[in-house]
Design a protein around this motif. Structure first.
Motif, PDB file in Angstrom:
ATOM      1  N   ALA A 137       0.824  -1.216   0.000  1.00 42.15           N
ATOM      2  CA  ALA A 137       0.000   0.000   0.000  1.00 42.15           C
ATOM      3  C   ALA A 137       0.858   1.267   0.000  1.00 42.15           C
ATOM      4  CB  ALA A 137      -0.974   0.019   1.176  1.00 42.15           C
ATOM      5  N   PHE A 138       2.101   1.143  -0.440  1.00 41.97           N
ATOM      6  CA  PHE A 138       3.046   2.258  -0.540  1.00 41.97           C
ATOM      7  C   PHE A 138       3.397   2.872   0.818  1.00 41.97           C
ATOM      8  CE2 PHE A 138       0.654   2.213  -4.575  1.00 41.97           C
ATOM      9  CZ  PHE A 138       1.695   1.957  -5.449  1.00 41.97           C
ATOM     10  N   VAL A 139       3.115   2.164   1.900  1.00 42.60           N
ATOM     11  CA  VAL A 139       3.436   2.673   3.238  1.00 42.60           C
ATOM     12  C   VAL A 139       4.939   2.521   3.475  1.00 42.60           C
ATOM     13  CG1 VAL A 139       3.074   2.364   5.713  1.00 42.60           C
ATOM     14  CG2 VAL A 139       1.138   2.188   4.133  1.00 42.60           C
ATOM     15  N   LYS A 140       5.587   3.650   3.737  1.00 38.68           N
ATOM     16  CA  LYS A 140       7.039   3.688   3.948  1.00 38.68           C
ATOM     17  C   LYS A 140       7.340   4.327   5.306  1.00 38.68           C
ATOM     18  CE  LYS A 140       7.441   2.469  -0.451  1.00 38.68           C
ATOM     19  NZ  LYS A 140       7.762   1.083  -0.842  1.00 38.68           N
ATOM     20  N   LEU A 141       8.613   4.438   5.614  1.00 34.13           N
ATOM     21  CA  LEU A 141       9.019   5.082   6.867  1.00 34.13           C
ATOM     22  C   LEU A 141       8.480   6.506   6.948  1.00 34.13           C
ATOM     23  CD1 LEU A 141      10.675   5.141   9.489  1.00 34.13           C
ATOM     24  CD2 LEU A 141      12.644   5.866   8.114  1.00 34.13           C
ATOM     25  N   TYR A 190      -4.746   8.274   6.603  1.00 35.79           N
ATOM     26  CA  TYR A 190      -3.900   7.122   6.885  1.00 35.79           C
ATOM     27  C   TYR A 190      -3.384   6.440   5.616  1.00 35.79           C
ATOM     28  CZ  TYR A 190      -3.808   6.945  11.896  1.00 35.79           C
ATOM     29  OH  TYR A 190      -3.520   7.232  13.206  1.00 35.79           O
ATOM     30  N   ARG A 191      -3.671   7.032   4.476  1.00 38.74           N
ATOM     31  CA  ARG A 191      -3.116   6.502   3.240  1.00 38.74           C
ATOM     32  C   ARG A 191      -1.679   7.018   3.076  1.00 38.74           C
ATOM     33  NH1 ARG A 191      -8.297   8.301  -0.445  1.00 38.74           N
ATOM     34  NH2 ARG A 191      -9.853   7.141   0.775  1.00 38.74           N
ATOM     35  N   ALA A 192      -0.924   6.310   2.294  1.00 33.58           N
ATOM     36  CA  ALA A 192       0.424   6.789   1.980  1.00 33.58           C
ATOM     37  C   ALA A 192       0.327   8.100   1.219  1.00 33.58           C
ATOM     38  CB  ALA A 192       1.159   5.746   1.146  1.00 33.58           C
ATOM     39  N   GLY A 193       1.327   8.948   1.385  1.00 40.35           N
ATOM     40  CA  GLY A 193       1.313  10.240   0.692  1.00 40.35           C
ATOM     41  C   GLY A 193       1.190  10.080  -0.810  1.00 40.35           C
ATOM     42  N   LEU A 194       1.821   9.052  -1.363  1.00 47.41           N
ATOM     43  CA  LEU A 194       1.754   8.813  -2.801  1.00 47.41           C
ATOM     44  C   LEU A 194       0.308   8.602  -3.253  1.00 47.41           C
ATOM     45  CD1 LEU A 194       3.234   8.333  -5.501  1.00 47.41           C
ATOM     46  CD2 LEU A 194       3.392   5.918  -4.864  1.00 47.41           C
ATOM     47  N   CYS A 195      -0.469   7.881  -2.446  1.00 43.89           N
ATOM     48  CA  CYS A 195      -1.868   7.608  -2.805  1.00 43.89           C
ATOM     49  C   CYS A 195      -2.685   8.898  -2.856  1.00 43.89           C
ATOM     50  CB  CYS A 195      -2.489   6.642  -1.802  1.00 43.89           C
ATOM     51  SG  CYS A 195      -1.689   5.028  -1.752  1.00 43.89           S
ATOM     52  N   ASN A 196      -2.332   9.861  -2.056  1.00 42.92           N
ATOM     53  CA  ASN A 196      -3.079  11.123  -2.012  1.00 42.92           C
ATOM     54  C   ASN A 196      -2.608  12.147  -3.029  1.00 42.92           C
ATOM     55  OD1 ASN A 196      -4.667  10.167   0.085  1.00 42.92           O
ATOM     56  ND2 ASN A 196      -3.407  11.097   1.685  1.00 42.92           N
ATOM     57  N   THR A 197      -1.459  11.904  -3.641  1.00 45.73           N
ATOM     58  CA  THR A 197      -0.910  12.935  -4.529  1.00 45.73           C
ATOM     59  C   THR A 197      -0.654  12.454  -5.954  1.00 45.73           C
ATOM     60  OG1 THR A 197       1.351  12.388  -3.813  1.00 45.73           O
ATOM     61  CG2 THR A 197       0.207  14.145  -2.605  1.00 45.73           C
ATOM     62  N   TYR A 198      -0.670  11.159  -6.187  1.00 46.57           N
ATOM     63  CA  TYR A 198      -0.352  10.651  -7.522  1.00 46.57           C
ATOM     64  C   TYR A 198      -1.426  11.060  -8.533  1.00 46.57           C
ATOM     65  CZ  TYR A 198       0.275   7.527 -11.470  1.00 46.57           C
ATOM     66  OH  TYR A 198       0.436   7.037 -12.740  1.00 46.57           O
ATOM     67  N   HIS A 199      -0.981  11.516  -9.698  1.00 48.66           N
ATOM     68  CA  HIS A 199      -1.875  11.845 -10.810  1.00 48.66           C
ATOM     69  C   HIS A 199      -1.420  11.087 -12.044  1.00 48.66           C
ATOM     70  CE1 HIS A 199      -2.852  16.105  -9.053  1.00 48.66           C
ATOM     71  NE2 HIS A 199      -3.378  15.126  -8.345  1.00 48.66           N
ATOM     72  N   CYS A 200      -2.333  10.357 -12.686  1.00 50.34           N
ATOM     73  CA  CYS A 200      -1.993   9.788 -13.984  1.00 50.34           C
ATOM     74  C   CYS A 200      -1.985  10.920 -15.007  1.00 50.34           C
ATOM     75  CB  CYS A 200      -2.989   8.694 -14.379  1.00 50.34           C
ATOM     76  SG  CYS A 200      -4.676   9.286 -14.684  1.00 50.34           S
ATOM     77  N   GLU A 201      -1.517  10.633 -16.204  1.00 48.83           N
ATOM     78  CA  GLU A 201      -1.416  11.673 -17.226  1.00 48.83           C
ATOM     79  C   GLU A 201      -2.782  12.277 -17.566  1.00 48.83           C
ATOM     80  OE1 GLU A 201       1.434  12.927 -18.858  1.00 48.83           O
ATOM     81  OE2 GLU A 201       2.364  11.903 -17.163  1.00 48.83           O
ATOM     82  N   LEU A 202      -3.808  11.426 -17.673  1.00 43.60           N
ATOM     83  CA  LEU A 202      -5.128  11.944 -18.025  1.00 43.60           C
ATOM     84  C   LEU A 202      -5.715  12.781 -16.898  1.00 43.60           C
ATOM     85  CD1 LEU A 202      -6.768   8.964 -19.963  1.00 43.60           C
ATOM     86  CD2 LEU A 202      -5.965  11.160 -20.887  1.00 43.60           C
ATOM     87  N   LEU A 203      -5.413  12.437 -15.651  1.00 46.41           N
ATOM     88  CA  LEU A 203      -5.908  13.251 -14.541  1.00 46.41           C
ATOM     89  C   LEU A 203      -5.235  14.620 -14.537  1.00 46.41           C
ATOM     90  CD1 LEU A 203      -7.667  13.557 -12.049  1.00 46.41           C
ATOM     91  CD2 LEU A 203      -5.821  12.538 -10.691  1.00 46.41           C
ATOM     92  N   ASP A 204      -3.925  14.645 -14.788  1.00 48.86           N
ATOM     93  CA  ASP A 204      -3.232  15.932 -14.868  1.00 48.86           C
ATOM     94  C   ASP A 204      -3.820  16.798 -15.983  1.00 48.86           C
ATOM     95  OD1 ASP A 204      -1.411  16.191 -12.817  1.00 48.86           O
ATOM     96  OD2 ASP A 204       0.163  15.068 -13.841  1.00 48.86           O
ATOM     97  N   ALA A 205      -4.109  16.167 -17.127  1.00 50.72           N
ATOM     98  CA  ALA A 205      -4.691  16.909 -18.244  1.00 50.72           C
ATOM     99  C   ALA A 205      -6.072  17.429 -17.870  1.00 50.72           C
ATOM    100  CB  ALA A 205      -4.791  16.008 -19.478  1.00 50.72           C
ATOM    101  N   LEU A 206      -6.839  16.604 -17.171  1.00 47.17           N
ATOM    102  CA  LEU A 206      -8.183  17.014 -16.750  1.00 47.17           C
ATOM    103  C   LEU A 206      -8.111  18.221 -15.813  1.00 47.17           C
ATOM    104  CD1 LEU A 206     -10.979  14.584 -15.594  1.00 47.17           C
ATOM    105  CD2 LEU A 206     -10.439  16.596 -14.259  1.00 47.17           C
TER     106      LEU A 206
END
Length: 244
Positions: A137-141, A190-206
């Protein structure tokens, strides 16, 4: 010697970086236009209906779609995840809470998302979440230290108990352990930061296309079989999935 697209001088490097960013933006917009054209016919009736109801032509955007295959959660996966978090906690809690640096400030690292991200990601059903299968789940230190900085006094036991309490009864086969019937079963905090900030290319375009848009937005989530989910967002940010 020019081996990386610039001469190596600082100003030249900055100029090259900007040029590459613009090239990426152009390609992103091109891909978004191709995706929009591919779904336009399938959602024509929705576009017409929204325009008739609001008096404004809606902006159409496309995002990917994945139907998660839900299977009973495996106890071995749950145990492995908790062992992973416990090991991270051993390392994280060796650092005094007062010494956790600002780099782990989740408020600063996770800016508020535009309203359109909600319907876009919900309609997608978590195409990117499948990658969490092999990544715990991308959970890191840094994830753990971010929680501790945000919640002073948080204990190791409370953190582990929170994760355990949010295991879904069913989770995505081959996907993230926390991707359940209603999407991610973890609270956003409680999600990993990556889960809250990741954008796929189409989302960035949107996000780029809807920035400053004042009318309704229609989001079409599509896969190889065609359009699967259509959501309509009103100018005030309210949205709903609709028949198409």
């Amino acid at each position: 010697m020019d081996v990386i697209g610039h001469c190596g001088a600082p100003l030249c490097a900055v100029a090259r970086s900007r040029a590459l960013a613009e090239e990426a933006a152009v390609e992103r917009r091109r891909e978004a236009e191709v995706a929009r054209e591919a779904v336009a016919g399938a959602v024509a009736s929705v576009l017409e209906r929204v325009e008739a109801e609001t008096g404004e032509a809606p902006l159409l955007c496309a995002v990917p779609h994945r139907v998660p295959v839900l299977v009973p959660a495996e106890e071995s996966r749950r145990a492995a995840f908790l062992a992973h978090v416990a090991a991270l906690c051993d390392e994280a809690f060796s650092v005094d809470e007062a010494e956790i640096g600002a780099v782990y400030d989740r408020v600063a690292q996770e800016p508020e998302e535009p309203d359109v991200v909600g319907p876009a990601c919900a309609s997608c059903r978590g195409s990117c979440c499948i990658r969490g299968y092999s990544q715990m789940a991308f959970v890191k230190l840094g994830t753990i230290q971010g929680f501790r900085r945000a919640e002073p006094g948080l204990t190791r036991e409370a953190l582990l108990a929170c994760y355990e309490a949010h295991f879904p009864e069913e989770s995505s086969e081959g996907g993230c352990l926390f991707q359940g019937p209603m999407g991610c079963s973890l609270p956003r905090s409680y999600r990993a930061g990556l889960c809250n900030t990741y954008h796929c290319e189409l989302l960035d375009a949107l996000i780029e296309e809807t920035d400053g848009a004042e009318g309704p937005v229609v989001v079409a989530a599509t896969d190889e079989a065609g359009v699967q989910v259509v959501s309509v967002m009103a100018p005030d940010g309210r949205w709903e999935e609709v028949e198409h």
